[in-house]
Design a protein around this motif. Structure first.
Motif: not given
Length: 319
Positions: A97-105
């Motif tokens: 499966g594909g990796g999740g996209g990064g998330a920054i706050h």
């Protein structure tokens, strides 16, 4: 006081030198509106909500490229941004499966009366698996909020092929992208994730024989494994808890890997004839796509799921 990542809250200042990485884009979600306390800003789709202990926030949501335009700066002159990159696609057949996209706050971003460019990363695409060797999944695109300094979330890595002839799972992109999972005969070829200054635990690696990594946790290492879970955002979006960047489920014969919480696509099963095409990651969450099934008895191999697109949220206290 804890922030949405569960670590001590620190007011961030813009970090210089985070250079934009570009990325795929979808169409602009048209909208805009003005807030109180002297704020007048447009761009994306706007809404308002109340968060404890009673502050009213104006939220701008960008599901594609656009401009956050500040016409009048309100008090106290700063905004917050939540930046989510596109997820990687799954591979096929019987693959990772594909990796999740990064998330920054980022908090405490000073703004002036001008326009700021928002670039939203698209999800990765799965190439047509014309042979049993397959083709690695495509990487997700980074998302960038350009507030003087560029705040970037890295795209998720594409999933690996079933036996390694087409390459291993792709590493997640800096900053924060999770790695793609490996195929069932390619157990060591998962991609690595990338943590960020904003999310030190983020960007998990993909699982051996299985699912893609989540933006928050690595993927499991089992045949047809589930995707890793995404990052939990406690109250930024409409004052509700929501995860972003879940990894896509892996594909292994008749095993079905579920998508990681946070928009990861589920694998419907490893073989045809039911047409087990991988499920795409959820749009605007950065979820990874799942691996696709293998054809049987002369049937065509199934595609892996595409990665989910990213998103950018900007908010400020308006009443």
């Amino acid at each position: 006081m804890m922030n949405w990542l569960g670590i001590p809250f620190i007011k961030q200042k813009p970090l210089p030198g985070l250079i934009g990485l570009g990325g795929g884009a979808t169409s602009l979600a048209v909208g805009g509106g003005a807030g109180g306390l002297g704020w007048d800003a447009t761009g994306g789709t706007t809404s308002e909500y109340t968060a404890p202990p009673g502050a009213v926030y104006t939220l701008h949501k960008f599901t594609g490229d656009g401009t956050f335009t500040v016409n009048s700066v309100g008090s106290p002159g700063v905004v917050e941004a939540l930046v989510i990159a596109g997820g990687g696609s799954g591979s096929a057949p019987n693959a990772g499966g594909g990796g999740g996209g990064g998330a920054i706050h980022v908090t405490g971003i000073p703004v002036t009366a001008t326009g700021y460019t928002m670039t939203v990363g698209g999800g990765g695409s799965c190439p047509n698996p014309s042979t049993d060797g397959g083709t690695p999944g495509g990487d997700g695109g980074p998302s960038t909020a350009a507030f003087g300094s560029n705040y970037i979330a890295g795209g998720g890595g594409g999933g690996s092929t079933r036996n390694g002839t087409g390459g291993g799972g792709e590493d997640g992109h800096p900053i924060g992208g999770a790695g793609g999972g490996s195929g069932y005969d390619n157990t060591g070829a998962y991609g690595e994730g990338n943590p960020t200054p904003y999310n030190p635990t983020g960007g998990g690696r993909g699982g051996a024989e299985g699912g893609g990594g989540g933006a928050g946790v690595a993927g499991p290492s089992d045949p047809g494994a589930n995707g890793g879970i995404g990052v939990l955002v406690e109250e930024f979006v409409d004052n509700t808890a929501k995860r972003f960047g879940g990894g896509g489920g892996g594909s292994h014969h008749d095993h079905s890997g579920s998508g990681g919480a946070g928009g990861g696509g589920a694998c419907p099963g490893g073989t045809s004839p039911a047409g087990h095409t991988g499920q795409a990651g959820e749009a605007n969450t950065g979820g990874g796509g799942s691996g696709g099934g293998r054809g049987r008895g002369g049937e065509a191999n199934c595609l892996g799921g595409n990665g989910g697109s990213g998103c950018i949220y900007i908010r400020y206290i308006s009443a």
